[in-house]
Design a protein around this motif. Structure first.
Motif, PDB file in Angstrom:
ATOM      1  N   GLU A   1      11.067   0.983  -0.013  1.00 10.53           N
ATOM      2  CA  GLU A   1       9.725   1.327  -0.490  1.00 10.53           C
ATOM      3  C   GLU A   1       9.760   2.621  -1.291  1.00 10.53           C
ATOM      4  OE1 GLU A   1       7.174  -0.665   3.202  1.00 10.53           O
ATOM      5  OE2 GLU A   1       7.616   1.485   3.173  1.00 10.53           O
ATOM      6  N   LEU A   2      10.597   3.575  -0.860  1.00  5.34           N
ATOM      7  CA  LEU A   2      10.701   4.847  -1.569  1.00  5.34           C
ATOM      8  C   LEU A   2      11.250   4.635  -2.975  1.00  5.34           C
ATOM      9  CD1 LEU A   2      10.439   7.963  -1.321  1.00  5.34           C
ATOM     10  CD2 LEU A   2      12.832   7.992  -0.596  1.00  5.34           C
ATOM     11  N   ILE A   3      12.296   3.825  -3.092  1.00  6.40           N
ATOM     12  CA  ILE A   3      12.907   3.576  -4.400  1.00  6.40           C
ATOM     13  C   ILE A   3      11.949   2.826  -5.323  1.00  6.40           C
ATOM     14  CG2 ILE A   3      14.671   2.171  -5.555  1.00  6.40           C
ATOM     15  CD1 ILE A   3      16.650   3.096  -3.485  1.00  6.40           C
ATOM     16  N   VAL A   4      11.328   1.769  -4.818  1.00  8.63           N
ATOM     17  CA  VAL A   4      10.403   0.989  -5.648  1.00  8.63           C
ATOM     18  C   VAL A   4       9.206   1.848  -6.056  1.00  8.63           C
ATOM     19  CG1 VAL A   4       8.858  -1.001  -5.719  1.00  8.63           C
ATOM     20  CG2 VAL A   4      11.105  -1.211  -4.651  1.00  8.63           C
ATOM     21  N   GLY A   5       8.681   2.630  -5.122  1.00  9.95           N
ATOM     22  CA  GLY A   5       7.546   3.489  -5.427  1.00  9.95           C
ATOM     23  C   GLY A   5       7.878   4.542  -6.471  1.00  9.95           C
ATOM     24  N   LYS A   6       9.049   5.173  -6.336  1.00 12.27           N
ATOM     25  CA  LYS A   6       9.481   6.173  -7.315  1.00 12.27           C
ATOM     26  C   LYS A   6       9.658   5.526  -8.692  1.00 12.27           C
ATOM     27  CE  LYS A   6      10.033   9.994  -4.833  1.00 12.27           C
ATOM     28  NZ  LYS A   6       9.332  11.267  -5.143  1.00 12.27           N
ATOM     29  N   HIS A   7      10.233   4.337  -8.713  1.00 12.26           N
ATOM     30  CA  HIS A   7      10.439   3.620  -9.973  1.00 12.26           C
ATOM     31  C   HIS A   7       9.109   3.321 -10.651  1.00 12.26           C
ATOM     32  CE1 HIS A   7      11.062  -0.021 -12.469  1.00 12.26           C
ATOM     33  NE2 HIS A   7      12.196   0.559 -12.781  1.00 12.26           N
TER      34      HIS A   7
ATOM     35  N   VAL B   1       0.835  -1.206   0.000  1.00 16.80           N
ATOM     36  CA  VAL B   1       0.000   0.000   0.000  1.00 16.80           C
ATOM     37  C   VAL B   1       0.864   1.250   0.000  1.00 16.80           C
ATOM     38  CG1 VAL B   1      -1.727   1.312   1.278  1.00 16.80           C
ATOM     39  CG2 VAL B   1      -1.915  -1.183   1.141  1.00 16.80           C
ATOM     40  N   ARG B   2       1.905   1.256   0.849  1.00 16.46           N
ATOM     41  CA  ARG B   2       2.797   2.426   0.905  1.00 16.46           C
ATOM     42  C   ARG B   2       3.551   2.608  -0.411  1.00 16.46           C
ATOM     43  NH1 ARG B   2       3.896   0.867   6.521  1.00 16.46           N
ATOM     44  NH2 ARG B   2       5.807  -0.185   5.874  1.00 16.46           N
ATOM     45  N   VAL B   3       3.980   1.491  -1.013  1.00 17.88           N
ATOM     46  CA  VAL B   3       4.697   1.560  -2.288  1.00 17.88           C
ATOM     47  C   VAL B   3       3.819   2.185  -3.365  1.00 17.88           C
ATOM     48  CG1 VAL B   3       5.632   0.178  -4.193  1.00 17.88           C
ATOM     49  CG2 VAL B   3       6.289  -0.341  -1.846  1.00 17.88           C
ATOM     50  N   PHE B   4       2.569   1.748  -3.450  1.00 18.55           N
ATOM     51  CA  PHE B   4       1.682   2.284  -4.485  1.00 18.55           C
ATOM     52  C   PHE B   4       1.259   3.717  -4.177  1.00 18.55           C
ATOM     53  CE2 PHE B   4       1.284  -2.134  -5.818  1.00 18.55           C
ATOM     54  CZ  PHE B   4       1.268  -1.981  -7.197  1.00 18.55           C
ATOM     55  N   THR B   5       1.226   4.094  -2.902  1.00 21.54           N
ATOM     56  CA  THR B   5       0.949   5.489  -2.550  1.00 21.54           C
ATOM     57  C   THR B   5       2.089   6.388  -3.028  1.00 21.54           C
ATOM     58  OG1 THR B   5      -0.330   4.841  -0.601  1.00 21.54           O
ATOM     59  CG2 THR B   5       0.505   7.095  -0.662  1.00 21.54           C
TER      60      THR B   5
END
Length: 257
Positions: free
Chosen positions: A97-103, A4-8
């Protein structure tokens, strides 16, 4: 890693990049294609259809690569420079999570860009009464997105430990050498020098072989690799992207702010 945090993070990143006037690239592409449709038939009568097909798909790839590298290298650096990273880290958000989400956020933007530009490209070809292999071009667009995803991972990796300018130069270097990595091996063999041959072979093994994901030249003629090769190329791009993101996470987790 919390999905959820990654997709946010991905959603916020997507909205942020869209607001940065990225879609102006789509307008520029449309203008470029209109000019090409008007001018190329006048200077290349008889071969203009093939040239227009090549030009359109090459322009989509080039503009997408520019966005992937320039935006990708600044994704993390921007957070550091604006000091917003200091507000994010204390919250229950891991650096991974920040890196994966940004990617994922930037890849989503690129998917939208490629989709819109491909639609404009095919519509323009249809309007100009130019025959095109729809399925082959659609598959090549999918592999272009895989290549862009890998390039975003490269850009993020360089961006977590260098400046944005240096990361951009290094990323473009990887892009160029990645398309000629097989030629490097042949060059090393032709040199008849053991040291040069070892160097070129090492570069080939370390650098991503982006030519495996570049299908645009074959797609224009309606020719694509067999299904086994297509699957292996896609798997290669996917696994290489995961490897680069993993390395970026390890490096980023060691940084002090």
């Amino acid at each position: 890693m919390n999905v959820v945090r990654v997709f946010t993070i991905a959603k916020n990143g997507f909205q942020e990049v869209i607001r940065d006037r990225i879609l102006y690239f789509v307008g520029f592409f449309s203008l470029l294609l209109i000019l090409a449709v008007r001018l190329i038939p006048e200077i290349a009568a008889g071969t203009h259809e093939k040239i227009l097909l090549d030009f359109g798909i090459a322009a989509i790839a080039l503009l997408s690569v520019i966005v992937a590298i320039f935006v990708g290298t600044s994704l993390i650096n921007k957070e550091i420079e604006k000091r917003t990273l200091l507000m994010l880290i204390p919250k229950p958000i891991s650096r991974a999570e920040l890196i994966v989400g940004k990617h994922l956020g930037l890849v989503a933007v690129l998917a939208v860009m490629v989709g819109i530009m491909m639609t404009i490209y095919l519509a323009m070809m249809s309007f100009s009464a130019i025959d095109y292999p729809l399925v082959a071009l659609a598959i090549s667009a999918g592999y272009l997105l895989l290549e862009l995803s890998l390039l975003v991972a490269v850009a993020i990796l360089f961006g977590v430990f260098t400046s944005s300018i240096l990361a951009t130069l290094l990323s473009f270097g990887v892009y160029l050498m990645g398309h000629f990595s097989q030629d490097l091996v042949e060059l090393g063999k032709l040199s008849k020098n053991e040291s040069i041959e070892t160097l070129t072979t090492s570069l080939y093994l370390v650098l991503p072989d982006l030519s495996r994901l570049d299908l645009k030249n074959e797609a224009v003629y309606g020719l694509l690799p067999n299904y086994t090769d297509l699957f292996s190329h896609a798997l290669y791009g996917f696994l290489y992207t995961i490897l680069l993101l993993t390395i970026a996470m390890i490096i980023f987790s060691q940084k002090e702010f």
